[in-house]
Scaffold this motif. Sequence first.
Motif, short mmCIF file in Angstrom:
data_model
loop_
_atom_site.label_atom_id
_atom_site.label_comp_id
_atom_site.label_asym_id
_atom_site.label_seq_id
_atom_site.Cartn_x
_atom_site.Cartn_y
_atom_site.Cartn_z
N GLY A 82 0.59 -0.97 -0.45
CA GLY A 82 -0.18 -0.02 0.13
C GLY A 82 1.02 1.13 -0.22
O GLY A 82 0.58 1.86 -0.85
N HIS A 83 1.99 0.99 1.26
CA HIS A 83 2.52 2.27 0.74
C HIS A 83 3.13 2.60 -0.47
O HIS A 83 3.51 4.07 -1.47
N ILE A 84 3.32 1.80 -1.40
CA ILE A 84 4.68 1.97 -2.78
C ILE A 84 3.64 2.55 -3.24
O ILE A 84 3.97 2.59 -4.72
N ARG A 89 2.95 4.15 -9.69
CA ARG A 89 3.54 2.30 -9.19
C ARG A 89 1.82 1.93 -8.73
O ARG A 89 1.34 1.90 -7.30
N GLN A 90 1.73 0.43 -9.27
CA GLN A 90 1.23 0.21 -8.79
C GLN A 90 1.53 -1.65 -8.00
O GLN A 90 1.73 -2.52 -8.74
N LEU A 95 1.06 -7.83 -7.97
CA LEU A 95 1.33 -8.65 -7.22
C LEU A 95 0.31 -10.18 -7.67
O LEU A 95 0.46 -11.30 -7.92
N SER A 96 -0.87 -9.55 -8.00
CA SER A 96 -1.61 -10.52 -8.62
C SER A 96 -0.88 -11.00 -9.73
O SER A 96 -1.41 -12.02 -10.31
N ASP A 97 -0.46 -9.84 -10.52
CA ASP A 97 0.27 -10.56 -11.70
C ASP A 97 1.75 -11.63 -11.61
O ASP A 97 1.60 -12.56 -12.42
N PHE A 122 -2.17 -7.13 -19.31
CA PHE A 122 -2.74 -5.58 -19.90
C PHE A 122 -1.33 -4.70 -18.78
O PHE A 122 -0.84 -4.07 -19.82
N GLY A 123 -0.55 -5.10 -17.99
CA GLY A 123 0.31 -5.17 -17.26
C GLY A 123 0.57 -3.16 -16.97
O GLY A 123 -1.03 -2.78 -17.30
#
Length: 310
Positions: A82-84, A89-90, A95-97, A122-123
């Motif tokens: 969450g912090h980054i 930046r997601q 993480l999902s990828d 998608f990225g």
Amino acid sequence: MSADTPEPVSAEPVSAEPVSAEQQAREAELTARVLASFDGTADPRLRQLMQAAVRHLHAFLREVRLSEDEWQQGIEFLTAAGHITDERRQEFILLSDTLGASMQTIAINNEAYADATEATVFGPFFVDDAPLVELGGDIAGGANGQPCWVEGTVVDTGGKPVPGARIEVWEADQDGFYDLQYDDDRTAGRAHLFSAEDGSFRFWAITPTPYPIPHDGPVGRMLAATGRSPMRASHLHFMVSAEGLRTLVTHIFVRGDERLDSDSVFGVKESLVKDFHEQTPGTPTPDGRDLGDAGWARVRFDIVLAPDQV
Ligand code: BEZ
Ligand code: FE
């Protein structure tokens, strides 16, 4: 199997450590109570999602007999993600990828239909206001890399050409960075164009090269801790949309790239691996562009769009 070769992992749950019948009943009773707390959810789909999420989460906790320290580490991992995360930046998408959740969702939602081109991840590097280029234009916009001529057609699953399809293309430069990853406001390695009356398209790009997904955050630490590489197989992103047809989000990959089997986000599909033909310096270009003594490459990508209601 040798002593250092790990056993192949099964996709099925491993059996839990022995737990007394009384303890199992206590744990199952808690899961049942949490599930029941969602019984009154008015929206049936939301109820289904919440109850399935709880069922699987509790099954995970019970299967691995999660320690409180491990639970705390999990919370700290998600807090760091969450912090980054910000507009550029997601970390949760990364993480999902890297857990294959993005590709599994894509598989569920893009069922194979006739000979429609396959979708992939998608990225995080698409932007929706990339510049327009004419057919034959250059999407590199100054990005470093070997010039690459990309051509193909857009047709529907009946083989009928699709004129005016909107083709979005984006890619990293040869140093492995998308324009968004630089601190200046450059736009490079991205554009959109439209297919011609006969469905054909053509443009200059740069030959894709391998690059790592952003790995200086918690997802990168997870990859390092598990001995996984952050590298993606070389690719060029496409998003193709046209009236009445299913929007296609995909990439093409470079045949021969040694990372095709270890793409960090599980995005590679055999049908998307293409021959990028290297051209020796001095080979005339398709549009007469003068590349001096630079070598270049060319690739063909014929795109088939599924109907949007399948
Ligand atoms: C990419 O292709 O740009 C990408 C995809 C998933 C995660 C990170 C980057
Ligand atoms: Fe990419």
